[in-house]
Scaffold this active site. Structure first.
Site, PDB file in Angstrom:
ATOM      1  N   TRP A  13       0.799  -1.065   0.067  1.00  0.00           N
ATOM      2  CA  TRP A  13       0.122   0.131   0.085  1.00  0.00           C
ATOM      3  C   TRP A  13       0.893   1.179  -0.023  1.00  0.00           C
ATOM      4  O   TRP A  13       0.399   2.272  -0.606  1.00  0.00           O
ATOM      5  CB  TRP A  13      -0.947  -0.039   1.193  1.00  0.00           C
ATOM      6  CG  TRP A  13      -0.148   0.220   2.510  1.00  0.00           C
ATOM      7  CD1 TRP A  13       0.353  -0.886   3.045  1.00  0.00           C
ATOM      8  CD2 TRP A  13      -0.018   1.401   3.075  1.00  0.00           C
ATOM      9  NE1 TRP A  13       1.204  -0.532   4.431  1.00  0.00           N
ATOM     10  CE2 TRP A  13       0.781   0.750   4.424  1.00  0.00           C
ATOM     11  CE3 TRP A  13      -0.190   2.422   3.228  1.00  0.00           C
ATOM     12  CZ2 TRP A  13       1.219   1.668   5.385  1.00  0.00           C
ATOM     13  CZ3 TRP A  13       0.061   3.396   4.111  1.00  0.00           C
ATOM     14  CH2 TRP A  13       0.902   3.279   5.307  1.00  0.00           C
ATOM     15  N   GLU A  16      -0.244  -2.367  12.199  1.00  0.00           N
ATOM     16  CA  GLU A  16       0.057  -3.944  12.090  1.00  0.00           C
ATOM     17  C   GLU A  16       0.586  -4.485  13.502  1.00  0.00           C
ATOM     18  O   GLU A  16       0.882  -5.465  13.576  1.00  0.00           O
ATOM     19  CB  GLU A  16       1.104  -4.150  11.165  1.00  0.00           C
ATOM     20  CG  GLU A  16       0.600  -3.821   9.804  1.00  0.00           C
ATOM     21  CD  GLU A  16       1.822  -4.174   8.811  1.00  0.00           C
ATOM     22  OE1 GLU A  16       2.796  -4.418   9.110  1.00  0.00           O
ATOM     23  OE2 GLU A  16       1.389  -4.413   7.481  1.00  0.00           O
ATOM     24  N   LYS A  56       3.759   0.215  16.202  1.00  0.00           N
ATOM     25  CA  LYS A  56       4.751   0.055  15.061  1.00  0.00           C
ATOM     26  C   LYS A  56       4.805   1.437  14.226  1.00  0.00           C
ATOM     27  O   LYS A  56       6.221   1.915  14.102  1.00  0.00           O
ATOM     28  CB  LYS A  56       4.716  -1.073  14.091  1.00  0.00           C
ATOM     29  CG  LYS A  56       5.642  -1.330  13.176  1.00  0.00           C
ATOM     30  CD  LYS A  56       5.376  -2.691  12.413  1.00  0.00           C
ATOM     31  CE  LYS A  56       6.163  -2.739  11.199  1.00  0.00           C
ATOM     32  NZ  LYS A  56       5.710  -4.062  10.475  1.00  0.00           N
TER      33      LYS A  56
END
Length: 453
Positions: free
Chosen positions: A36, A164, A276
């Protein structure tokens, strides 16, 4: 900075619309796939270098639209669902939680189409290929979302955002926000085509078999989209329930445990408020005019304190926002970290290959960070500043058919048209016209800003 640009040129320089930017260059871990971040990092950079390259990257997605339609069917969805990770146009990743839950890939492709329209104003692409992609992606997102029986609003359930570190969450703010923007933009383009290109509008509607009820349903979904936010503090919630997660001091984690995802159990990471990368912070960058400076500051400080920066995409984004907020030294440190990420193996994963999107983010860290470039207003915005350790810097960008140069030192910014016609810009909040003769603008000093030496 030059190393990052060289790495990007080696990776992709517009030779084909049948391939995309490799996620990692020179390493075998990711097998040459793209993600992405091609659209939100690399495509953004190429637009300002050479609009023809940016168009080819969009045509790559259009050429793979039939495969995206197949991918949607595999997931019991309608329309087109672009793959999370691909080299063939099909879904080429074996990690199901990313493949099936990270539905924000469609949002990234929408963002690239929207952004390309604003910067390059290529209506031929928008009215032919772009609108077809938008309609099929909207159809997919409408079928992927759902209505809350308790609150009566719309959103996306059981997803994973770009962060994530949190899996199977509801109402990821980034995903919901991009879904809302996608619905609104597709409807805007349909209305625009009704005035400017009615024949092409009818052609697109017929080609995708758009039902008369679908646009109104998308309008209702956009209007009712849940955007999680604590109204008292002004903090947007990363996803529903994030504020209630146990806290971990990410700054106290020793380097011996980095990268964390290789040293901690996956499920342990999911249970904590550690990030993250804070995918929400992309939104005040992409859609800068939607948020006040107070909101940007509060959210930046809240999320940076909880971010491990283990994602290679995180440092450059923080550099951009820190520069806008007057945190010049902090912005410089983040940009330097991003620029030397692979050279110094900061995240202990350079063997996987050069992080291409991070390299594109280094360019954005200078141009959108210290250059203050924003593209979501009626005109191009520039708010140049300079970190104390630099004496001067220069960059060039293409915009609306013209090539403009910007020379910035500690006292002034000089803007000049190198090729093409005059440009109307907003510089430090004032409307200005940039010509071939150029204009000189004094850099204002903001309270608390350490930008000027």
């Amino acid at each position: 900075m030059r190393y990052s640009l060289y790495a990007m040129y080696m990776n992709y320089h517009g030779g084909s619309d049948r391939r995309n930017v490799l996620c990692k260059l020179g390493g075998e871990v990711y097998s040459g796939v793209n993600f992405w971040d091609t659209e939100v990092y690399c495509h953004r950079m190429y637009m300002f270098f050479d609009p023809k390259i940016a168009r080819r990257l969009l045509m790559y997605r259009y050429n793979n639209l039939p495969r995206a339609l197949e991918n949607a069917k595999r997931l019991d969805l309608q329309g087109a669902r672009y793959p999370f990770s691909t080299i063939t146009g099909y879904e080429d990743s074996g990690t199901w939680q990313h493949v099936d839950l990270e539905i924000h890939q469609n949002g990234a492709v929408f963002y690239a189409i929207w952004h390309y329209d604003r910067v390059c104003k290529d209506k031929e692409f928008l009215y032919r290929e772009g609108i077809e992609m938008l309609l099929q992606m909207c159809r997919c997102m409408a079928s992927a979302g759902g209505w809350s029986p308790k609150r009566g609003d719309f959103g996306f359930y059981g997803v994973m955002g770009p962060d994530e570190f949190h899996m199977m969450v509801n109402h990821n703010c980034y995903t919901n926000y991009l879904g809302k923007k996608m619905f609104e933009y597709a409807l805007e383009v349909l209305e625009e085509m009704g005035r400017a290109a009615p024949d092409l509008r009818e052609r697109a509607i017929a080609k995708v078999g758009l039902g008369p009820e679908e646009p109104e349903e998308w309008r209702r979904m956009a209007r009712k989209m849940r955007i999680p936010k604590d109204e008292v503090s002004g903090i947007y919630e990363q996803h529903e329930g994030y504020f209630d997660l146990p806290h971990v001091d990410v700054k106290a984690i020793p380097m011996s445990q980095v990268p964390i995802y290789k040293n901690w159990a996956y499920v342990r990471i999911f249970r904590l408020d550690m990030l993250k990368q804070p995918d929400f912070l992309n939104l005040p960058y992409f859609f800068s005019q939607d948020f006040t400076m107070e909101e940007k500051l509060k959210n930046y400080e809240f999320y940076e304190a909880r971010t491990s920066h283990e994602s290679s995409l995180s440092p450059s984004l923080h550099a951009i926002l820190a520069a806008e907020l007057g945190k010049s030294r902090e912005a410089y440190d983040f940009l330097a970290y991003a620029a030397r990420l692979d050279l110094d193996n900061y995240n202990r994963n350079t063997e996987q290959g050069i992080h291409s999107s991070s390299a594109a983010g280094v360019w954005a860290g200078m141009v959108s960070g210290f250059g203050g470039l924003r593209t979501d207003a009626g005109a191009l915005i520039l708010n140049p500043s300079i970190p104390p350790r630099w004496k001067a810097y220069r960059f060039k960008i293409f915009y609306d058919g013209s090539l403009m140069s910007a020379d910035v030192d500690g006292k002034r910014a000089r803007l000049r048209i190198e090729e093409g016609g005059d440009l109307s810009l907003i510089v430090y909040g004032r409307a200005m016209k940039v010509t071939a003769e150029g204009i000189d603008i004094e850099i204002p000093r903001r309270e608390g800003d350490s930008a000027r030496p």
